[in-house]
Design a protein around this motif. Structure first.
Motif, PDB file in Angstrom:
ATOM      1  N   GLY A 384      54.169  -0.836  35.339  1.00 22.72           N
ATOM      2  CA  GLY A 384      55.144  -1.511  36.206  1.00 22.72           C
ATOM      3  C   GLY A 384      54.520  -1.890  37.527  1.00 22.72           C
ATOM      4  N   LYS A 385      55.266  -2.690  38.265  1.00 18.78           N
ATOM      5  CA  LYS A 385      54.818  -3.240  39.547  1.00 18.78           C
ATOM      6  C   LYS A 385      54.294  -2.176  40.516  1.00 18.78           C
ATOM      7  N   SER A 386      55.034  -1.069  40.594  1.00 19.23           N
ATOM      8  CA  SER A 386      54.685  -0.081  41.617  1.00 19.23           C
ATOM      9  C   SER A 386      53.505   0.802  41.198  1.00 19.23           C
ATOM     10  N   GLU A 387      53.080   0.685  39.949  1.00 23.44           N
ATOM     11  CA  GLU A 387      52.034   1.606  39.475  1.00 23.44           C
ATOM     12  C   GLU A 387      50.621   1.104  39.751  1.00 23.44           C
ATOM     13  N   ILE A 388      50.335  -0.077  39.249  1.00 21.52           N
ATOM     14  CA  ILE A 388      48.977  -0.632  39.341  1.00 21.52           C
ATOM     15  C   ILE A 388      49.121  -2.128  39.615  1.00 21.52           C
ATOM     16  N   ASP A 389      48.272  -2.654  40.468  1.00 21.65           N
ATOM     17  CA  ASP A 389      48.288  -4.099  40.712  1.00 21.65           C
ATOM     18  C   ASP A 389      47.559  -4.789  39.557  1.00 21.65           C
ATOM     19  N   LEU A 390      48.330  -5.511  38.752  1.00 21.66           N
ATOM     20  CA  LEU A 390      47.752  -6.102  37.526  1.00 21.66           C
ATOM     21  C   LEU A 390      46.917  -7.355  37.786  1.00 21.66           C
ATOM     22  N   THR A 391      46.623  -7.639  39.042  1.00 20.30           N
ATOM     23  CA  THR A 391      45.710  -8.760  39.308  1.00 20.30           C
ATOM     24  C   THR A 391      44.303  -8.253  39.630  1.00 20.30           C
ATOM     25  N   ASN A 413      55.766 -12.028  34.840  1.00 23.47           N
ATOM     26  CA  ASN A 413      56.145 -12.080  36.256  1.00 23.47           C
ATOM     27  C   ASN A 413      57.659 -12.210  36.341  1.00 23.47           C
ATOM     28  N   THR A 414      58.205 -12.380  37.553  1.00 21.69           N
ATOM     29  CA  THR A 414      59.666 -12.424  37.672  1.00 21.69           C
ATOM     30  C   THR A 414      60.212 -13.815  37.350  1.00 21.69           C
ATOM     31  N   LEU A 415      59.336 -14.781  37.072  1.00 21.34           N
ATOM     32  CA  LEU A 415      59.784 -16.139  36.753  1.00 21.34           C
ATOM     33  C   LEU A 415      59.933 -16.334  35.244  1.00 21.34           C
ATOM     34  N   GLU A 416      59.801 -15.249  34.513  1.00 18.83           N
ATOM     35  CA  GLU A 416      59.834 -15.283  33.044  1.00 18.83           C
ATOM     36  C   GLU A 416      58.654 -16.022  32.441  1.00 18.83           C
ATOM     37  N   GLU A 417      57.597 -16.123  33.206  1.00 15.14           N
ATOM     38  CA  GLU A 417      56.348 -16.626  32.624  1.00 15.14           C
ATOM     39  C   GLU A 417      55.620 -15.436  32.022  1.00 15.14           C
ATOM     40  N   VAL A 467      40.097  -6.480  31.075  1.00 15.55           N
ATOM     41  CA  VAL A 467      39.734  -6.727  32.468  1.00 15.55           C
ATOM     42  C   VAL A 467      40.627  -7.870  32.942  1.00 15.55           C
ATOM     43  N   ILE A 468      41.514  -7.569  33.877  1.00 16.64           N
ATOM     44  CA  ILE A 468      42.523  -8.570  34.265  1.00 16.64           C
ATOM     45  C   ILE A 468      42.412  -8.878  35.759  1.00 16.64           C
ATOM     46  N   ASP A 469      42.316 -10.163  36.055  1.00 18.08           N
ATOM     47  CA  ASP A 469      42.279 -10.652  37.440  1.00 18.08           C
ATOM     48  C   ASP A 469      43.490 -11.564  37.615  1.00 18.08           C
ATOM     49  N   LYS A 470      43.596 -12.269  38.752  1.00 18.71           N
ATOM     50  CA  LYS A 470      44.770 -13.124  38.975  1.00 18.71           C
ATOM     51  C   LYS A 470      44.921 -14.208  37.929  1.00 18.71           C
ATOM     52  N   PHE A 489      47.331 -19.735  34.578  1.00 15.88           N
ATOM     53  CA  PHE A 489      47.768 -20.142  35.920  1.00 15.88           C
ATOM     54  C   PHE A 489      49.277 -20.004  36.083  1.00 15.88           C
ATOM     55  N   PRO A 490      49.765 -18.775  36.224  1.00 13.13           N
ATOM     56  CA  PRO A 490      51.208 -18.573  36.415  1.00 13.13           C
ATOM     57  C   PRO A 490      51.625 -19.053  37.806  1.00 13.13           C
ATOM     58  N   ASN A 491      52.925 -19.310  37.987  1.00 12.69           N
ATOM     59  CA  ASN A 491      53.409 -19.726  39.308  1.00 12.69           C
ATOM     60  C   ASN A 491      53.671 -18.550  40.238  1.00 12.69           C
ATOM     61  N   GLU A 492      53.571 -17.364  39.691  1.00 12.88           N
ATOM     62  CA  GLU A 492      53.624 -16.127  40.485  1.00 12.88           C
ATOM     63  C   GLU A 492      52.728 -15.153  39.726  1.00 12.88           C
ATOM     64  N   ASN A 493      51.975 -14.325  40.421  1.00  5.51           N
ATOM     65  CA  ASN A 493      51.040 -13.430  39.703  1.00  5.51           C
ATOM     66  C   ASN A 493      51.785 -12.504  38.741  1.00  5.51           C
ATOM     67  N   PHE A 494      51.149 -12.188  37.628  1.00  2.00           N
ATOM     68  CA  PHE A 494      51.754 -11.250  36.679  1.00  2.00           C
ATOM     69  C   PHE A 494      51.776  -9.851  37.297  1.00  2.00           C
TER      70      PHE A 494
END
Ligand code: FRU
Length: 518
Positions: A384-391, A413-417, A467-470, A489-494
């Motif tokens: 989840g969001k608060s655990e690890i930065d997935l970027t 992400n929160t945009l359903e992408e 290995v996950i980056d932005k 290329f999401p419109n908000e980071n995953f």
């Protein structure tokens, strides 16, 4: 490169360069600038070039057009690293000149000063690259590509081009480029492997200046769906044995397993003159047609470092695909490199596997980690969001008691992408689907076809390193036996990772590290 270099050249001539910085570009920086994959501060980048290690520093050069965000007059950009993870961009190393653009090539540490370019204190580093002459091309000539050399005596701060370039003239072959040179210690000479249309040519030299043709390889072998580019040749020990084999990497564009650009490899023997594929590998090719270094759509032009310490064979690839590289939605810079990967060779009853895994140094940058073990249900929240930065993450998955269903991992992400990937244990394949991953409107196959890699059987246990980056994911299945690399290329980071399955009874152990590489 593109099917048609001339088309690129015309586009480059018309191209007006970079636009002024705007608010959009600031958000582009935040949204898409990789956290830890190398990307140039500005301008266009393609293939890694001239990878070498000397005096505790790794050097990465790259195909570079500093004045535009599309392919253009090629330079060699430059970056350095102490550990293959954190890169620092340096001034441009090689500029185009009267003989042409500076296309891809390699660099070697000339320890015995065979070239004579050294002085009493310094051995030279010699770069061997392709000249692509656009004037000859405009005149409709065939012999537009030849090989030149340049040397540096100050660890690549400054370069001097050889006064008698080109050192290898064009023999009448349109595509004749991307020299990869290494010292063959057995025969005590330099070997150059060169891409010549859809073959490789081998040349030998005692001094890096005079080159003699040795042999040709590739007719009717492996993938021939496009032109062969950026080859590499090196010996590797077969895992768990004393046997040594030679690996020939040949990048091909188009004609990859999931469309567009990709890297294939051959396993065999090289006697200083001729490369012959191994019998065991021949059988593999009869079944599979070609062996792929990476099944994803975004790993091209992978080549290895000269003189890497501890005899390791380390490669880096360009994380894009000629099918859409010039259209992806960044303006200030275009594209990034894969993480540095160590390759190894495994022999199985079905043939040879060129495995590749991220270099271990990556995990030295872990600033936070979590471990979990879950009993897999139909829907599972993994991170989840608060655990690890997935970027900026490296994740290890260990799946056990798998059954014949689908293990569908989703980055959201929160945009359903979303980007989905995983293991289809019914169809026996790995997959990546980026059809809903945000901006997707470029290339013919960018998002319209699901990327697949065959597994050949049902797995009951499997490991995956991610290995996950932005804007990228690199999937290493079972210690790098199958690899898939793709950009998005999401419109908000995953920010979330889930798993859905239609299977029962499996368990999943997760070991996740958030990296801090800036
Ligand atoms: C591969 C390639 C090379 C060439 C270079 C030009 O992507 O086409 O064959 O040297 O790019 O930039």
């Amino acid at each position: 490169m593109k099917k048609n270099i001339s088309a690129l050249i015309i586009a480059a001539t018309l191209h007006s360069g970079l636009h002024a910085q705007s608010d959009f570009k600031l958000s582009e920086e935040q949204l898409y600038r990789p956290n830890f994959h190398f990307s140039p501060k500005k301008g266009w980048m393609n293939d890694p070039n001239g990878l070498y290690y000397k005096d505790n520093v790794y050097h990465l050069f790259f195909q570079y057009y500093p004045d535009g965000n599309k392919w253009g007059p090629m330079h060699w950009g430059h970056a350095t690293s102490k550990d293959l993870v954190k890169w620092e961009e340096q001034p441009v190393a090689l500029y185009p000149d009267d003989l042409g653009y500076i296309f891809s090539g390699s660099a070697v540490v000339d320890k015995n000063n065979t070239s004579g370019f050294g002085d009493s204190r310094n051995n030279p580093v010699v770069a061997i690259y392709t000249y692509h002459n656009t004037n000859r091309e405009k005149d409709g000539k065939i012999d537009v590509e030849s090989q030149g050399i340049a040397y540096s005596l100050d660890n690549s701060k400054t370069w001097t081009k050889h006064s008698a370039n080109p050192v290898l003239k064009n023999p009448g072959i349109r595509d004749f480029r991307d020299p990869k040179v290494f010292w063959d210690a057995k025969i005590q000479q330099w070997i150059m492997v060169l891409a010549a249309q859809d073959r490789t040519h081998f040349y030998a030299s005692k001094n890096l200046k005079d080159w003699i043709f040795q042999s040709e390889f590739g007719k009717d072998l492996g993938g021939h769906g496009g032109v062969w580019e950026c080859p590499d040749l090196f010996p590797l020990k077969v895992e768990g044995s004393k046997e040594e084999k030679w690996v020939l990497i040949v990048n091909i564009n188009p004609g990859g397993p999931n469309n567009g650009s990709a890297g294939q490899y051959f396993v065999g023997d090289f006697d200083g003159k001729t490369f012959k594929i191994d019998e065991h590998f021949t059988q593999q090719l009869q079944r599979e047609k070609a062996a792929w270094l990476d099944w994803g759509k975004d790993n091209y032009a992978s080549v290895s470092f000269d003189n890497a310490p501890q005899n390791k064979r380390v490669i880096i690839g360009w994380m894009s695909n000629w099918e859409y590289a010039q259209e992806v939605p960044t303006e200030v810079w275009r594209s990034s490199m894969t993480v540095a990967r160590e390759v190894s060779l495994k022999k199985t009853k079905d043939g040879y596997i060129l495995k590749n895994i991220p270099v271990a140094q990556l995990e030295n940058y872990s600033e936070r980690s979590i471990q979990k073990k879950i009993n897999v249900k139909p829907e599972n929240n993994l991170v989840g969001k608060s655990e690890i930065d997935l970027t900026k993450t490296v994740l290890d998955f260990d799946l056990k008691k798998m059954t014949a269903g689908t293990y569908r991992f989703t980055l959201k992400n929160t945009l359903e992408e979303e980007l989905t990937f995983g293991i289809d244990n019914k169809r026996n394949e790995l997959f990546i689907d980026r059809s809903k991953s945000g901006k997707t409107g470029f290339g013919n196959h960018y998002a319209t076809s699901v990327t697949k890699a065959p597994l050949g059987r049902i797995y009951t246990n499997a490991k995956m390193k991610l290995v996950i980056d932005k804007t990228s994911i690199e999937i290493f299945f079972n210690d790098g036996e199958k690899v898939l690399t793709e950009i998005f290329f999401p419109n908000e980071n995953f920010s979330e990772l889930t798993l859905s399955t239609d299977t029962k009874g499996s368990t999943l152990s997760i070991n996740a590290h958030q990296l801090n590489i800036r």
